[in-house]
Design a protein around this motif. Structure first.
Motif, PDB file in Angstrom:
ATOM      1  N   PRO A   1      -1.775   8.056   3.910  1.00  0.00           N
ATOM      2  CA  PRO A   1      -2.715   8.506   4.953  1.00  0.00           C
ATOM      3  C   PRO A   1      -3.551   7.365   5.533  1.00  0.00           C
ATOM      4  CG  PRO A   1      -2.736  10.016   3.091  1.00  0.00           C
ATOM      5  CD  PRO A   1      -1.941   8.823   2.656  1.00  0.00           C
ATOM      6  N   GLU A   2      -4.001   6.431   4.676  1.00  0.00           N
ATOM      7  CA  GLU A   2      -4.834   5.352   5.216  1.00  0.00           C
ATOM      8  C   GLU A   2      -3.997   4.305   5.939  1.00  0.00           C
ATOM      9  OE1 GLU A   2      -6.006   2.435   1.752  1.00  0.00           O
ATOM     10  OE2 GLU A   2      -5.768   4.459   0.931  1.00  0.00           O
ATOM     11  N   ALA A   3      -2.685   4.284   5.695  1.00  0.00           N
ATOM     12  CA  ALA A   3      -1.823   3.313   6.370  1.00  0.00           C
ATOM     13  C   ALA A   3      -1.515   3.715   7.803  1.00  0.00           C
ATOM     14  CB  ALA A   3      -0.512   3.148   5.593  1.00  0.00           C
ATOM     15  N   VAL A   4      -1.430   5.028   8.066  1.00  0.00           N
ATOM     16  CA  VAL A   4      -0.957   5.484   9.373  1.00  0.00           C
ATOM     17  C   VAL A   4      -1.792   4.949  10.531  1.00  0.00           C
ATOM     18  CG1 VAL A   4      -0.658   7.514  10.834  1.00  0.00           C
ATOM     19  CG2 VAL A   4       0.280   7.497   8.516  1.00  0.00           C
ATOM     20  N   PRO A   5      -3.125   5.067  10.540  1.00  0.00           N
ATOM     21  CA  PRO A   5      -3.882   4.598  11.720  1.00  0.00           C
ATOM     22  C   PRO A   5      -3.687   3.103  12.003  1.00  0.00           C
ATOM     23  CG  PRO A   5      -5.269   5.944  10.291  1.00  0.00           C
ATOM     24  CD  PRO A   5      -4.028   5.660   9.526  1.00  0.00           C
TER      25      PRO A   5
ATOM     26  N   ASN B   1       0.822  -1.212   0.000  1.00  0.00           N
ATOM     27  CA  ASN B   1       0.000   0.000   0.000  1.00  0.00           C
ATOM     28  C   ASN B   1       0.853   1.258   0.000  1.00  0.00           C
ATOM     29  OD1 ASN B   1      -2.626  -1.060  -0.096  1.00  0.00           O
ATOM     30  ND2 ASN B   1      -2.580  -1.570   2.071  1.00  0.00           N
ATOM     31  N   LEU B   2       1.955   1.240   0.745  1.00  0.00           N
ATOM     32  CA  LEU B   2       2.836   2.416   0.741  1.00  0.00           C
ATOM     33  C   LEU B   2       3.473   2.608  -0.627  1.00  0.00           C
ATOM     34  CD1 LEU B   2       4.661   2.211   4.214  1.00  0.00           C
ATOM     35  CD2 LEU B   2       2.646   3.541   3.575  1.00  0.00           C
ATOM     36  N   ARG B   3       3.801   1.510  -1.308  1.00  0.00           N
ATOM     37  CA  ARG B   3       4.349   1.636  -2.662  1.00  0.00           C
ATOM     38  C   ARG B   3       3.325   2.227  -3.618  1.00  0.00           C
ATOM     39  NH1 ARG B   3       9.120  -1.515  -3.299  1.00  0.00           N
ATOM     40  NH2 ARG B   3       9.547  -2.765  -1.448  1.00  0.00           N
TER      41      ARG B   3
ATOM     42  N   ALA C   1       5.408   5.955   6.440  1.00  0.00           N
ATOM     43  CA  ALA C   1       4.079   6.528   6.205  1.00  0.00           C
ATOM     44  C   ALA C   1       3.973   7.911   6.826  1.00  0.00           C
ATOM     45  CB  ALA C   1       3.015   5.596   6.773  1.00  0.00           C
ATOM     46  N   LEU C   2       4.445   8.060   8.065  1.00  0.00           N
ATOM     47  CA  LEU C   2       4.392   9.366   8.743  1.00  0.00           C
ATOM     48  C   LEU C   2       5.214  10.406   7.979  1.00  0.00           C
ATOM     49  CD1 LEU C   2       4.729   8.104  12.423  1.00  0.00           C
ATOM     50  CD2 LEU C   2       2.737   9.295  11.464  1.00  0.00           C
ATOM     51  N   PHE C   3       6.390  10.015   7.522  1.00  0.00           N
ATOM     52  CA  PHE C   3       7.254  10.943   6.789  1.00  0.00           C
ATOM     53  C   PHE C   3       6.541  11.467   5.541  1.00  0.00           C
ATOM     54  CE2 PHE C   3      10.280  11.838   3.408  1.00  0.00           C
ATOM     55  CZ  PHE C   3      11.191  12.679   4.028  1.00  0.00           C
TER      56      PHE C   3
END
Length: 913
Positions: A177-181, A170-172, A203-205
Motif C-alpha cells: 500500500p505505501e509503495a503504490v503512490p 519494500n515489496l518483498r 504493488a497494485l495486484f
C-alpha cells in the motif's frame, strides 16, 4: 559524519576550517569532477572537454590552470592543504573515497544489492541511507559538458535504479500500500521505464487492484510503441499474463537447455514419484539418479525436467559431463563454464579461475529458482562446486557411481535405476510397435523383453527394427536373437548382454549405412554433423545424409539438432568394436581429420584472411563444405562444432598427427576471436604447442607460443601470456622470423596494456611497427598503428592516438583490408568522443558501421551501433539515437552478447530520462 565534498546537489566543500569559497560554475564543476575521480589522475584534455564541450576557446588550457589554482587556494583556506595535486597528464584530488558523498552513495547501493533478495530489510535500510545523500540533481550549480554531463547522467541513472531497488525490497517486505503512490508518481515521470511499471503492477495486484495493474501494462505498451516502435520485454509480458491468470510468476519457465524427451518413454513410476517428492520436500538440493549404462538415467532425468519446468521459472541448464570416459570428461572449470553459459553469462564475462567462476555462479544463482541437470557425472568434483548457497535451486545428477564424496559435504538423495519391470518393458515395446501388434504375439514379446535384458536402449533398438518391418513377426526377430547368443558387451552390473540386439539392428542396415555406422563411431567428439559423416565415408552430403537418416531411424544415432547427431556411449562402444576389423578404419580417421582441416582453412579465409601463416594441407579434402563465404553462416556452423574442437585435436595428438594439431589450433583462432570461449581456446592452443614441441620445429613452436599467449590474453591471464609471448619472441628471433617477431611484440603490447604497464606496451608496439615496416608486412604494421592509437588514447594523449590511427587508416585502405579499416575508424570515433569532438566521432563511427555491415560482422556492428547511439545522445541528437541503439540491442540479443546488449540498453535508459 558528513563527507567534506558533496556533489549530489549543489557542489560544496566543508573542510576542517569551514566551507570552501568556490567562485563560479566552472570552479564548482572542476572540483566535482576531480572528486568523482578521487585518487586518480584526470587528464587536462578530459577536463577541458567537461568544462567547455565541443568548442573550447584557444585559451582553454591556460584558463584551466587558473581555475585549478583558485580551487587549490579555496581548499587550502578551508583546511585541506595539499589535496589537489598536479600529476601528468592532469590533476588528482587526493582524498579518501568516504569524504565524497557520491562515493558513499555508490558504495551503499552496492552493499544493498548484495543483500537482495534474501535480506530485503537490510537492503531497504542501506538504500534509504544511501539515497539520503542526494540534495537535488548532481552538480546542480555546476555547468558540466561533454563527459562531465555524461557523468551526471550516470549518477542519475544509478539513483533511479537504487530507488527501484528500494521499492523492490519494500515489496518483498509486503509494503504494497505505501509503495503504490510513490511508484505511480515515478512511473508518470518515467512512463517507458519498464522496471518501475513492473513494480507498480505488482504493488497494485497485491493491493487487490488487478484492473489498475492491467491498465498500467496497457499504458506502458502504448508508450513503447509510440516512442520506440517496440513491445514490452518478456519479463513484463509474463507478469501481465500472470495477472490475467490471477497468479504472479517471475519469468516464463524455460526448458530451452534440455534435450528433447526420449521417444516412447514408459514406466519408472516409482522413480518419477521419488523425484516429485524431492521437489516438494525439504531443503535437500542434490538428487543423484544412479544406474548402469543404457539403463535410462538420462531419459528419466529429461522426462522429469520437462514435466516440472514450470517450477523453475529462471531456467533449466543441462550439461553432459561425459564422465564415463576420462579422456573426454569435462574438467570442473569447463563444467562451471557450461553452466554459466546456460544461465546467460556471455563468454567475454566468464571469470578466469575456477574459484572466481564458482563465486560468480553462486552469486548469480542466489536469487534464482533454477534446475541444473548434470548428466553423466564421473566424480563428486563435477558436482560439489555447483551446489547453490540458497534453497531456491536444485541439482539433478545422473551417474554410474554413487558419488559418495558428495554426501560427506551435503545431504544427497538417491534414485537407483535397475532394468524395467516386465510390464513396463512390454509397455515400452507397445508404444514403439503399437499395442495390437504386441498383443498379437504375447509369448514372443515376453521373450524379446528378456533377450533385451529389459534395458531401455536395447528395447528401443529392437522396437525400431521391428517398426521398420511392419510385416515381420516378432517371433522371427526373437529367433534371430536366440541364434546370435549373448556375449561380451554387458551392461555394468548386469549379466545379460545387449550386443545381440545391437548386432541385429546393425546387420539389418544397408551396406552404406553399416559402413557409416562403424566409421563414424571413430569420431571422438560429442556430436557428429551429417557433413562430417558424409566426409568420413568419402561421399557427397546428399547420399551421406540418407545414411545418417537410416541410422537415426534404427535408433543407432539420436538427432539432437537439425543435421547433428549423437551416439549413446554404449552404441559408440559397439561401433568402435565393429570398426576394429575394418581395414578402412585408418583411412577413415585420416578423412575425419582432413575434414576438420578443410573446415578450419575455409573458415579462417572468411573470418580472418590476414591470418595466413598456416595453410592447411589436407591429403584427402572433402567433396563439399558445410558453408560458403557468409561469416554468420560460418560462425553458426562452428558453434555446433565447438565442443568437438578440443577433443578432435587431442585425438589427433594421441594418434601422432602433430601437423594436424598445430594447424587446427592456428586456423580456429579466428573463430575463437569472434566467439570467445577462452577455456577451449587455451586448451586447443596448448595441444598445438605440445604438437609443435614434439615435431621439434622452433618456428612452429614460436607460432604456437604466440597463439597460446593471445589465448591467455583473451582469458585475461596476462602474466601467463607474457611468459609464452617472451619465449615466442626468443624463438622467432633465433630463427630470424621477422614477421613472427613483429607479431610477438604486438601481442606483448596487448598483454602489457591490460596490466596497465602502458610505457612498456607503447614501446613494444613501436618495436612491432618498426619490424613490420622493415619486413614490408603491411597488415602487421597497420595492426601496430591501431594498437598504438588505442594505447595513446588510454594514457590521455589524443593527438598521438589520432596521429597513429590516421596513418593506419591510410595503409588499411591501400591494402583494401576492410576489417582493419573498420577497427581503426571505430578507434578514431572513440578517441574523438573522449575529447568531445562529437561530429568527428559520429563521422568515424558511421564509416566503421558501413564497413562492418558490408563484411557481415554483426558482433562488431552491434558495438559500433552502441557507440554511434551514445555519441548522438552526447551531441543532443536524441531523436536519432534510438534507432541504432535498438538495432544494437537486437543484434546483441541474437548473438547472446549480453555485454553489448547491456551497454545498448544503458544508453536507451539515458534516452528515457
Amino acid at each position: 559524519m558528513s563527507p567534506w565534498v558533496r556533489v549530489l546537489g549543489p557542489v560544496t566543500v566543508d573542510g576542517p576550517a569551514g566551507p570552501a569559497a568556490l567562485v563560479g560554475a566552472r570552479q564548482r564543476t572542476l572540483l566535482a569532477l576531480l572528486a568523482l575521480g578521487v585518487g586518480t589522475v584526470v587528464p587536462r584534455s578530459r577536463l577541458v572537454d567537461a568544462l567547455w564541450g565541443e568548442d573550447p576557446p584557444r585559451t582553454a588550457v591556460r584558463t584551466l590552470h587558473s581555475h585549478v589554482s583558485r580551487v587549490r587556494q579555496a581548499l587550502e583556506s578551508c583546511g585541506l592543504p595539499g589535496v589537489l595535486l598536479t600529476k601528468e597528464p592532469g590533476y588528482q584530488l587526493e582524498l579518501p573515497r568516504a569524504e565524497v558523498d557520491a562515493h558513499r552513495f555508490e558504495d551503499g547501493v552496492r552493499a544493498a544489492r548484495a543483500c537482495l533478495p534474501d535480506e530485503p530489510e537490510q537492503a531497504a535500510a542501506l538504500l534509504t541511507e544511501s539515497l539520503a545523500w542526494w540534495r537535488g540533481d548532481a552538480l546542480a550549480d555546476g555547468e558540466p559538458d561533454g563527459w562531465g554531463r555524461a557523468e551526471t547522467e550516470r549518477l542519475a541513472e544509478i539513483r533511479l535504479t537504487a530507488i527501484e531497488d528500494l521499492w523492490d525490497a519494500n515489496l518483498r517486505l509486503g509494503r504494497h500500500p505505501e509503495a503504490v503512490p510513490e511508484l505511480e508518481r515515478l512511473a508518470t515521470i518515467h512512463p517507458t521505464r519498464e522496471r518501475l511499471v513492473e513494480l507498480l503492477m505488482r504493488a497494485l495486484f497485491h493491493c487487490g487492484r488487478h484492473v489498475d495493474a492491467l491498465d498500467r501494462y496497457r499504458r506502458l505498451s502504448n508508450h513503447l510503441a509510440a516512442e520506440f516502435g517496440v513491445d514490452p520485454s518478456h519479463r513484463v509480458n509474463d507478469l501481465h499474463a500472470a495477472i490475467l491468470r490471477g497468479e504472479l510468476g517471475r519469468n516464463t519457465p524455460t526448458a530451452a537447455g534440455l534435450p528433447p524427451r526420449v521417444g516412447h518413454f514408459a514406466g519408472r513410476t516409482v522413480e518419477l514419484d521419488a523425484l516429485r517428492h524431492w521437489l516438494a520436500g525439504g531443503t535437500t538440493q542434490i538428487m543423484v539418479v544412479r544406474g548402469s549404462a543404457g539403463i535410462g538415467k538420462t531419459a528419466l532425468a529429461v522426462e522429469w525436467a520437462h514435466e516440472v519446468s514450470a517450477h523453475f521459472p529462471d531456467g533449466i541448464v543441462f550439461v553432459d559431463l561425459r564422465g564415463h570416459d576420462p579422456e573426454t570428461a569435462l574438467t570442473p572449470g569447463e563444467v562451471i563454464a557450461r553452466v554459466l553459459d546456460g544461465l546467460g553469462v556471455p563468454p567475454d564475462r566468464l571469470p578466469v579461475s575456477v574459484e572466481q567462476r564458482v563465486a560468480h555462479y553462486r552469486a548469480l544463482i542466489h536469487d534464482r529458482k533454477a534446475l541444473i541437470v548434470l548428466d553423466n557425472a564421473g566424480t563428486a568434483d563435477h558436482v560439489l562446486p555447483l551446489v547453490p548457497n540458497s534453497p531456491h535451486s536444485r541439482i539433478l545428477v545422473t551417474s554410474r557411481h554413487r558419488l559418495a564424496a558428495a554426501s560427506a559435504y551435503h545431504s544427497v538423495l538417491h534414485v537407483e535405476l535397475d532394468a524395467l519391470g516386465p510390464g513396463d518393458a512390454r509397455a515400452l515395446l507397445g508404444r514403439v510397435l503399437g499395442s495390437e501388434r504386441v498383443a498379437a504375439e504375447p509369448a514372443a514379446t515376453d521373450r524379446l523383453v528378456e533377450l533385451c535384458g529389459r534395458i531401455p536402449i536395447a528395447l528401443r533398438v529392437a522396437g525400431a527394427r521391428l517398426a521398420g518391418r511392419p510385416r515381420q513377426p516378432i517371433a522371427e526377430l526373437v529367433a534371430e536373437l536366440d541364434q546370435g547368443g549373448l556375449d561380451a558387451l554387458s551392461v555394468d552390473g548386469d549379466a545379460r548382454s545387449v550386443r545381440t540386439v545391437f548386432a541385429s539392428a546393425y546387420q539389418a542396415l544397408s551396406d552404406p549405412a553399416a559402413r557409416m555406422f562403424r566409421l563414424v563411431g571413430l569420431h571422438p567428439g560429442g556430436t557428429v554433423s551429417s557433413w562430417l559423416a558424409a566426409a568420413i565415408v568419402d561421399d557427397t552430403h546428399g547420399r551421406g545424409r540418407r545414411g545418417v537418416d537410416e541410422l537415426a531411424a534404427a535408433h543407432l544415432l539420436n538427432e539432437v539438432a537439425v543435421g547433428r547427431y549423437r551416439f549413446h556411449d554404449l552404441m559408440r562402444r559397439y561401433a568402435v568394436e565393429c570398426a576394429a576389423d575394418d581395414s578402412e578404419s585408418e583411412a577413415a580417421v585420416g578423412r575425419l581429420l582432413d575434414w576438420y582441416l578443410a573446415v578450419a582453412e575455409a573458415a579462417n579465409r572468411v573470418l580472418d584472411r590476414g591470418r595466413d601463416r598456416v595453410v592447411a594441407t589436407p591429403l584427402h579434402p572433402p567433396r563439399e563444405l558445410p558453408f560458403g563465404a557468409d561469416p554468420d553462416e560460418v560462425l553458426a556452423f562452428l558453434d555446433g562444432e565447438r565442443d568437438n574442437l578440443v577433443p578432435v585435436a587431442a585425438f589427433a595428438l594421441r594418434r601422432g598427427h602433430d601437423r594436424v594439431v598445430w594447424q587446427l589450433s592456428y586456423l580456429f583462432s579466428g573463430y575463437f576471436e569472434s566467439r570467445g570461449h577462452s577455456d577451449s581456446r587455451v586448451a586447443i592452443n596448448r595441444l598445438g604447442l605440445a604438437a609443435a614441441q614434439r615435431a621439434g620445429d622452433p618456428v612452429v613452436e614460436g607460432l604456437m607460443r604466440s597463439g597460446l599467449g593471445v589465448a591467455h590474453i583473451a582469458a585475461r591471464q596476462y602474466e601467463a601470456a607474457l611468459d609464452h609471448l617472451r619465449e615466442a619472441l626468443r624463438l622467432m628471433a633465433a630463427a630470424g622470423d621477422l614477421r613472427g617477431i613483429g607479431h610477438a611484440y604486438n601481442n606483448l603490447a596487448a598483454a602489457l596494456g591490460e596490466l596497465g604497464r602502458f610505457e612498456e606496451a607503447i614501446g613494444a608496439c613501436h618495436e612491432a611497427h618498426t619490424v613490420h615496416v622493415a619486413n614490408s608486412h603491411t597488415l602487421g604494421a597497420i595492426l601496430a598503428l591501431n594498437n598504438l592509437g588505442h594505447l595513446y588514447a588510454r594514457v590521455g594523449q589524443p593527438d598521438e592516438s589520432l596521429h597513429h590511427l590516421h596513418r593506419g587508416l591510410l595503409l588499411a585502405r591501400d591494402a583494401d583490408d576492410r576489417r582493419l579499416e573498420a577497427a581503426i575508424q571505430h578507434g578514431i570515433g572513440e578517441t574523438h568522443r573522449a575529447t568531445g569532438a562529437l561530429e568527428a566521432a559520429l563521422e568515424a563511427f558511421t564509416a566503421a558501421l558501413a564497413l562492418r555491415r558490408a563484411a557481415g560482422n554483426r558482433r562488431y556492428e552491434a558495438r559500433t551501433l552502441v557507440e554511434l547511439g551514445a555519441t548522438l545522445i552526447d551531441a543532443g541528437r536524441e531523436a536519432e539515437a534510438g534507432k541504432p541503439l535498438d538495432e544494437a540491442a537486437a543484434i546483441a540479443d541474437d548473438l547472446s552478447d549480453e555485454h553489448t546488449a547491456d551497454r545498448a540498453r544503458a544508453q536507451l535508459h539515458r534516452l528515457s530520462l
